[in-house]
Design a protein around this motif. Structure first.
Motif, PDB file in Angstrom:
ATOM      1  N   ALA A 149       0.841  -1.208   0.000  1.00 31.63           N
ATOM      2  CA  ALA A 149       0.000   0.000   0.000  1.00 31.63           C
ATOM      3  C   ALA A 149       0.873   1.253   0.000  1.00 31.63           C
ATOM      4  O   ALA A 149       1.711   1.431   0.885  1.00 31.63           O
ATOM      5  CB  ALA A 149      -0.920  -0.014   1.218  1.00 31.63           C
ATOM      6  N   CYS A 150       0.682   2.100  -0.995  1.00 32.49           N
ATOM      7  CA  CYS A 150       1.461   3.332  -1.079  1.00 32.49           C
ATOM      8  C   CYS A 150       1.119   4.244   0.105  1.00 32.49           C
ATOM      9  O   CYS A 150      -0.060   4.469   0.398  1.00 32.49           O
ATOM     10  CB  CYS A 150       1.128   4.033  -2.396  1.00 32.49           C
ATOM     11  N   PRO A 151       2.138   4.784   0.769  1.00 34.26           N
ATOM     12  CA  PRO A 151       1.860   5.629   1.935  1.00 34.26           C
ATOM     13  C   PRO A 151       1.216   6.974   1.581  1.00 34.26           C
ATOM     14  O   PRO A 151       0.756   7.674   2.480  1.00 34.26           O
ATOM     15  CB  PRO A 151       3.247   5.870   2.554  1.00 34.26           C
ATOM     16  N   HIS A 152       1.178   7.298   0.275  1.00 36.61           N
ATOM     17  CA  HIS A 152       0.546   8.565  -0.096  1.00 36.61           C
ATOM     18  C   HIS A 152      -0.963   8.473   0.115  1.00 36.61           C
ATOM     19  O   HIS A 152      -1.498   9.095   1.033  1.00 36.61           O
ATOM     20  CB  HIS A 152       0.882   8.937  -1.557  1.00 36.61           C
ATOM     21  N   LEU A 153      -1.630   7.661  -0.724  1.00 30.04           N
ATOM     22  CA  LEU A 153      -3.086   7.518  -0.581  1.00 30.04           C
ATOM     23  C   LEU A 153      -3.548   6.075  -0.689  1.00 30.04           C
ATOM     24  O   LEU A 153      -4.739   5.814  -0.843  1.00 30.04           O
ATOM     25  CB  LEU A 153      -3.818   8.383  -1.623  1.00 30.04           C
ATOM     26  N   CYS A 165       4.537   3.905  -7.845  1.00 29.48           N
ATOM     27  CA  CYS A 165       3.085   3.944  -7.618  1.00 29.48           C
ATOM     28  C   CYS A 165       2.407   4.473  -8.879  1.00 29.48           C
ATOM     29  O   CYS A 165       2.756   5.554  -9.359  1.00 29.48           O
ATOM     30  CB  CYS A 165       2.750   4.828  -6.424  1.00 29.48           C
ATOM     31  N   PRO A 166       1.440   3.743  -9.412  1.00 31.41           N
ATOM     32  CA  PRO A 166       0.793   4.164 -10.663  1.00 31.41           C
ATOM     33  C   PRO A 166      -0.162   5.336 -10.487  1.00 31.41           C
ATOM     34  O   PRO A 166      -0.570   5.946 -11.479  1.00 31.41           O
ATOM     35  CB  PRO A 166       0.033   2.907 -11.104  1.00 31.41           C
ATOM     36  N   CYS A 167      -0.518   5.660  -9.250  1.00 34.05           N
ATOM     37  CA  CYS A 167      -1.563   6.694  -9.070  1.00 34.05           C
ATOM     38  C   CYS A 167      -1.022   8.115  -9.196  1.00 34.05           C
ATOM     39  O   CYS A 167      -1.543   8.910  -9.974  1.00 34.05           O
ATOM     40  CB  CYS A 167      -2.241   6.507  -7.723  1.00 34.05           C
ATOM     41  N   PHE A 220      -1.371   1.006   7.528  1.00 34.74           N
ATOM     42  CA  PHE A 220      -0.834   2.247   8.075  1.00 34.74           C
ATOM     43  C   PHE A 220      -1.638   3.430   7.551  1.00 34.74           C
ATOM     44  O   PHE A 220      -2.162   3.391   6.424  1.00 34.74           O
ATOM     45  CB  PHE A 220       0.641   2.391   7.682  1.00 34.74           C
ATOM     46  N   ARG A 221      -1.677   4.472   8.360  1.00 32.19           N
ATOM     47  CA  ARG A 221      -2.411   5.675   7.970  1.00 32.19           C
ATOM     48  C   ARG A 221      -1.721   6.317   6.773  1.00 32.19           C
ATOM     49  O   ARG A 221      -0.495   6.482   6.782  1.00 32.19           O
ATOM     50  CB  ARG A 221      -2.447   6.644   9.159  1.00 32.19           C
ATOM     51  N   ALA A 222      -2.510   6.625   5.760  1.00 30.26           N
ATOM     52  CA  ALA A 222      -1.937   7.219   4.550  1.00 30.26           C
ATOM     53  C   ALA A 222      -1.877   8.737   4.683  1.00 30.26           C
ATOM     54  O   ALA A 222      -2.596   9.351   5.478  1.00 30.26           O
ATOM     55  CB  ALA A 222      -2.773   6.846   3.335  1.00 30.26           C
ATOM     56  N   GLY A 223      -0.984   9.333   3.897  1.00 27.43           N
ATOM     57  CA  GLY A 223      -0.964  10.790   3.762  1.00 27.43           C
ATOM     58  C   GLY A 223      -0.287  11.542   4.883  1.00 27.43           C
ATOM     59  O   GLY A 223      -0.402  12.769   4.955  1.00 27.43           O
TER      60      GLY A 223
END
Ligand code: FES
Length: 198
Positions: free
Chosen positions: A123-127, A142-144, A187-190
């Motif tokens: 899971a990407c830590p951004h979003l 990350c593709p997003c 984990f909490r993102a963003g």
């Protein structure tokens, strides 16, 4: 002098005894009818609490560790490889068996002749999008929103405020047939700190 049948102390007591037995029976029946549904309902209401106590006494699902794969399933090429995480999902009332709960990247190496495995959640830590490992560029991408991370999880560039979130790993079993277990967490993102979601 013998008491006449009318004076006999036994005659008035018979109806009283019947009345007492009737009332006693009614009380017993009422108690059962009242208490039994309440006890059954109490068992249902408190079952999550009791289950939680049982889990805490037994260490939960092996203290949060989930079996991912045999060690030999990870190519020993030093590159991260993606594995799905399968586990039972338990909420307050139900247990869903063998559900896909996430994805991790495992990298196998050797140190002092012993196997080492590091794990990152995908899971990407951004979003929270799923990152991929881009072999030709030797980094996670990350593709997003185009965040990128080095193989050791550190952030290279992009909008993410932190690197990939690393997970605890244990190897279980004999040398010849070791299995990889990971303490899977979200984990909490963003945010800048890697903060597990309780
Ligand atoms: S979710 Fe990965 S960069 Fe935005």
């Amino acid at each position: 002098m013998n008491p006449s049948p009318i004076d006999s102390p036994h005659l008035p007591q018979e109806p009283e005894r019947r009345s007492f037995l009737t009332r006693f029976g009614a009380i017993c029946f009422g108690t059962v009818v009242t208490v039994f549904p309440f006890a059954a309902g109490w068992g249902v209401v408190t079952s999550p609490v009791r289950r939680g106590q049982d889990d805490s006494q037994s260490g939960g699902e092996d203290e949060g560790f989930v079996r991912i794969c045999p060690l030999d399933a990870i190519p020993a090429d030093g590159n991260p490889h993606a594995f799905v995480v399968i586990a039972d999902v338990v909420d307050a009332w139900t247990r869903a068996v063998n559900q896909r709960i996430g994805e991790v990247f495992l990298t196998r190496s050797e140190k002092d002749g012993k196997p080492q495995v590091i794990a990152f959640t995908a899971a990407c830590p951004h979003l929270g999008c799923a990152v991929e490992f881009a072999g030709p560029r030797d980094r996670y991408e990350c593709p997003c929103h185009a965040s990128a991370y080095a193989k050791d999880g550190t952030k290279l560039f992009g909008p993410s405020l932190r690197g990939l979130d690393q997970l605890d790993v244990v190897l279980k079993g004999d040398d010849g047939a070791q299995e990889v277990w990971v303490r899977f967490e979200r984990f909490r993102a963003g945010i800048a700190a890697g903060e597990p979601i309780a």
